[in-house]
Design a protein around this motif. Structure first.
Motif, PDB file in Angstrom:
ATOM      1  N   ASN A 113       1.379   0.062   9.960  1.00 38.31           N
ATOM      2  CA  ASN A 113       2.506  -0.891  10.258  1.00 38.31           C
ATOM      3  C   ASN A 113       3.319  -1.030   9.084  1.00 38.31           C
ATOM      4  O   ASN A 113       2.742  -1.235   7.912  1.00 38.31           O
ATOM      5  CB  ASN A 113       1.882  -2.261  10.764  1.00 38.31           C
ATOM      6  CG  ASN A 113       1.467  -3.198  10.049  1.00 38.31           C
ATOM      7  OD1 ASN A 113       0.340  -2.744   9.358  1.00 38.31           O
ATOM      8  ND2 ASN A 113       1.798  -4.306   9.722  1.00 38.31           N
ATOM      9  N   VAL A 157      -2.890 -22.316   9.946  1.00 39.54           N
ATOM     10  CA  VAL A 157      -1.658 -22.501  10.608  1.00 39.54           C
ATOM     11  C   VAL A 157      -1.497 -23.523  11.537  1.00 39.54           C
ATOM     12  O   VAL A 157      -0.812 -24.424  11.584  1.00 39.54           O
ATOM     13  CB  VAL A 157      -0.760 -21.434  10.777  1.00 39.54           C
ATOM     14  CG1 VAL A 157      -1.290 -20.682  11.888  1.00 39.54           C
ATOM     15  CG2 VAL A 157       0.764 -21.393  10.878  1.00 39.54           C
ATOM     16  N   GLY A 210       0.839  -1.118  -0.033  1.00 32.57           N
ATOM     17  CA  GLY A 210       0.025   0.029  -0.041  1.00 32.57           C
ATOM     18  C   GLY A 210       0.931   1.246  -0.044  1.00 32.57           C
ATOM     19  O   GLY A 210       0.008   2.222  -0.092  1.00 32.57           O
ATOM     20  N   TYR A 261      -0.882  -1.019  -4.711  1.00 36.42           N
ATOM     21  CA  TYR A 261      -2.162  -1.143  -5.060  1.00 36.42           C
ATOM     22  C   TYR A 261      -3.258   0.232  -4.830  1.00 36.42           C
ATOM     23  O   TYR A 261      -4.258   0.134  -5.764  1.00 36.42           O
ATOM     24  CB  TYR A 261      -3.030  -2.224  -4.425  1.00 36.42           C
ATOM     25  CG  TYR A 261      -3.255  -1.989  -2.717  1.00 36.42           C
ATOM     26  CD1 TYR A 261      -4.300  -1.851  -2.516  1.00 36.42           C
ATOM     27  CD2 TYR A 261      -2.245  -2.317  -2.017  1.00 36.42           C
ATOM     28  CE1 TYR A 261      -4.675  -1.457  -1.260  1.00 36.42           C
ATOM     29  CE2 TYR A 261      -2.507  -2.327  -0.815  1.00 36.42           C
ATOM     30  CZ  TYR A 261      -3.752  -1.554  -0.405  1.00 36.42           C
ATOM     31  OH  TYR A 261      -3.860  -1.345   0.984  1.00 36.42           O
ATOM     32  N   ILE A 291      -5.837 -22.274   4.146  1.00 36.56           N
ATOM     33  CA  ILE A 291      -4.779 -22.719   5.318  1.00 36.56           C
ATOM     34  C   ILE A 291      -5.019 -22.260   6.667  1.00 36.56           C
ATOM     35  O   ILE A 291      -5.680 -20.810   6.722  1.00 36.56           O
ATOM     36  CB  ILE A 291      -3.281 -22.255   4.960  1.00 36.56           C
ATOM     37  CG1 ILE A 291      -2.533 -22.603   6.125  1.00 36.56           C
ATOM     38  CG2 ILE A 291      -3.126 -20.690   4.379  1.00 36.56           C
ATOM     39  CD1 ILE A 291      -1.307 -22.629   6.239  1.00 36.56           C
ATOM     40  N   TYR A 338     -12.091  -7.864   6.679  1.00 34.91           N
ATOM     41  CA  TYR A 338     -12.319  -8.353   8.206  1.00 34.91           C
ATOM     42  C   TYR A 338     -13.209  -7.313   8.910  1.00 34.91           C
ATOM     43  O   TYR A 338     -13.820  -7.604  10.088  1.00 34.91           O
ATOM     44  CB  TYR A 338     -10.990  -8.402   8.852  1.00 34.91           C
ATOM     45  CG  TYR A 338     -10.119  -9.630   8.476  1.00 34.91           C
ATOM     46  CD1 TYR A 338     -10.496 -10.525   7.688  1.00 34.91           C
ATOM     47  CD2 TYR A 338      -8.713  -9.571   8.886  1.00 34.91           C
ATOM     48  CE1 TYR A 338      -9.871 -11.557   7.117  1.00 34.91           C
ATOM     49  CE2 TYR A 338      -8.030 -10.668   8.600  1.00 34.91           C
ATOM     50  CZ  TYR A 338      -8.302 -11.749   7.633  1.00 34.91           C
ATOM     51  OH  TYR A 338      -7.819 -12.729   7.445  1.00 34.91           O
ATOM     52  N   LYS A 354       6.885   0.656   0.935  1.00 34.41           N
ATOM     53  CA  LYS A 354       6.746  -0.917   1.172  1.00 34.41           C
ATOM     54  C   LYS A 354       7.027  -1.616  -0.067  1.00 34.41           C
ATOM     55  O   LYS A 354       7.898  -2.600  -0.209  1.00 34.41           O
ATOM     56  CB  LYS A 354       5.239  -1.198   1.599  1.00 34.41           C
ATOM     57  CG  LYS A 354       4.923  -0.825   3.096  1.00 34.41           C
ATOM     58  CD  LYS A 354       3.570  -1.170   3.293  1.00 34.41           C
ATOM     59  CE  LYS A 354       3.261  -0.785   4.923  1.00 34.41           C
ATOM     60  NZ  LYS A 354       1.815  -1.023   5.270  1.00 34.41           N
TER      61      LYS A 354
END
Ligand SMILES: NC(=O)c1ccc[n+]([C@@H]2O[C@H](COP(=O)([O-])OP(=O)(O)OC[C@H]3O[C@@H](n4cnc5c(N)ncnc54)[C@H](OP(=O)(O)O)[C@@H]3O)[C@@H](O)[C@H]2O)c1
Length: 330
Positions: free
Chosen positions: A322, A274, A177, A197, A272, A248, A181
Motif C-alpha cells: 500500500n 487513540v 520501504g 530502511y 498511545i 504483528y 515513498k
C-alpha cells in the motif's frame, strides 16, 4: 437486498491469509425501531485488524470466529428508524467488513463532507489522523527546533505525524520501504530527510540527518529499528510507541535491548491508544481540516475495490504494497 461480507473463520498463524476468511452472502434483514441501515462505501484496512484476529482481549476483544470481521467503514444511511439519524446522512464507525451495516447509532460519527470527502473520514480526519495528532502532540510534545523521527513514515499515520511536526517547527526525518515513498515524504510532505530502511543503513542515516540526536521518536514499526533509534536519542527524548507493524505477525515479539539509553537520555517511552481521545476528536478534525485548506498538509489514499478482495487487501499493509491510506471501495 443481499449483503456480502468477510467472515473470520480461523485465527491466523503469522500473516493473515485468504483461508482465514470466508466471503458469505445473506439477505439484509428489516431494521427495527431505533435502527438505521447503512450502505457502506469504503472500508478501512488498518494494521490493528491483525491483532483483532487473535484470541483474547487487549485494549479490545478479539473478533469471534464465525462473525463478520471488525473494521472501520464509512457510508450513507439508506433507511432510518432512529430519531437522530436521517436518510442521506453519512456516518463512519466500526461497521464491519461488509456491504451493508445495521446500527443502533451507538459509536457512530456523522461525517461532515464539507471538511473533506467521505474517504478522508477513515484516514486523515478519521482514526489514523487522530492517532497521529494526539500521539504526537499529547505524548511526543514536540518543541520547535527539535528533531522528530518517524518510522513507517509514508503511511497515513506516519505522514500525518511528520507534517504536523513540520507545522510545529521541527526538523523531521522518517523511514519508509521504497524510494518512491521516500520521494513522496521529501517532495510532498516536506520532510527534511527520508531513509529507505530496506536499502540504506538506518544508523548511518540517523547520524547524518539527526546530528543533535532524536528528541521525539514516533514509532509505528518496532523491532530492531526501535533499538537503533534508542541508541541515538537526544537529551530529554520522548519515545511514543504507536505501533509495531514489524512484529504483528510474530510471536514472541522482538523487545528492545537498548532500553537503558532512555536513562542516559533522561527520556521516556510511552504508548498511545487513540480511542482515549474520542471526546477531543472534533478539535483535531477542525485543526487538520484548516491545515489541509491552507495547503500545509496533504494526504494520499490507496483504494482497492470489492469486498471479496478484503483478505488480499489486508495483506498489503504487511508487505508494504500500500502507498497511502489503504481503503476498499465497496
Ligand atoms: N496506537 C493506536 O491507537 C494506533 C491507531 C492507528 C494506527 N496505529 C499504528 O500506526 C501504525 C501505522 O498505521 P497506518 O494505518 O498508518 O498504516 P500504513 O503505514 O499506511 O501501512 C502499513 C505500512 O507499514 C510498513 N511495514 C509493514 N511491514 C513492515 C516491517 N516489517 N517493517 C517496517 N515497516 C513495515 C509498510 O510500509 P513500508 O513500505 O514503509 O515498509 C506498510 O505500508 C501501525 O503500527 C498501526 O498499528 C496505532
Amino acid at each position: 437486498m443481499n449483503n456480502t461480507k468477510a467472515v473470520l473463520i480461523a485465527r491466523p498463524d503469522g500473516m493473515a491469509k485468504q483461508s482465514d476468511f470466508a466471503i458469505k452472502e445473506e439477505a439484509v434483514r428489516e431494521i427495527s425501531d431505533g435502527e438505521i441501515l447503512i450502505a457502506i462505501k469504503f472500508l478501512s484496512l488498518d494494521p490493528a485488524l491483525r491483532g483483532w484476529m487473535n484470541e483474547g482481549t487487549t485494549y479490545i476483544k478479539g473478533v469471534e470466529l464465525g462473525t463478520v470481521m471488525r473494521c472501520f467503514g464509512a457510508g450513507e444511511i439508506i433507511q432510518s428508524n432512529h430519531p437522530d439519524y436521517n436518510v442521506g446522512e453519512h456516518v463512519s464507525g466500526l461497521l464491519g467488513a461488509q456491504q451493508f451495516s445495521i446500527s443502533d447509532g451507538k459509536g457512530l460519527s456523522k461525517c461532515d463532507l464539507g471538511v473533506g470527502p467521505l474517504s478522508w473520514h477513515l484516514g486523515i480526519m478519521g482514526m489514523p489522523g487522530m492517532t497521529a495528532y494526539f500521539g504526537l502532540l499529547e505524548k511526543g510534545k514536540p518543541v520547535a527546533g527539535e528533531t522528530v523521527f518517524v518510522s513507517g513514515a509514508a503511511g497515513v499515520v506516519g505522514s500525518t505525524v511528520g507534517q504536523i511536526a513540520k507545522i510545529k517547527g521541527c526538523r523531521v526525518v522518517g523511514t519508509a520501504g521504497t524510494n518512491a515513498k521516500c520521494k513522496y515524504l521529501l517532495d510532498e510532505c516536506g520532510f527534511d530527510a527520508a531513509i529507505n530502511y530496506k536499502e540504506e543503513d538506518v544508523e548511518a542515516g540517523i547520524k547524518k540527518h539527526c546530528p543533535d540526536g532524536i528528541h521525539v521518536f514516533y514509532d509505528n514499526v518496532g523491532g530492531p529499528l526501535l533499538d537503533t533509534v534508542l541508541a541515538n536519542l537526544g537529551k530529554g527524548a520522548r519515545v511514543v510507541i504507536c505501533g509495531a507493524i514489524s512484529q504483528y505477525n510474530k510471536s514472541p515479539i522482538y523487545g528492545p535491548s537498548n532500553y537503558m539509553k532512555i536513562v542516559t537520555a533522561r527520556g521516556y517511552i510511552t504508548g498511545i491508544i487513540v480511542f482515549d481521545y474520542i471526546k477531543e476528536y472534533p478539535k483535531a478534525v477542525r485543526e487538520i481540516s484548516a491545515w489541509m485548506k491552507e495547503g500545509k498538509m496533504k494526504t494520499k489514499e490507496h483504494i482497492e475495490k470489492g469486498i471479496e478482495n478484503f483478505p488480499s487487501t489486508l495483506e498489503m499493509l504487511f508487505t508494504g504494497k500500500n502507498f497511502g491510506k489503504l481503503l476498499l471501495e465497496v
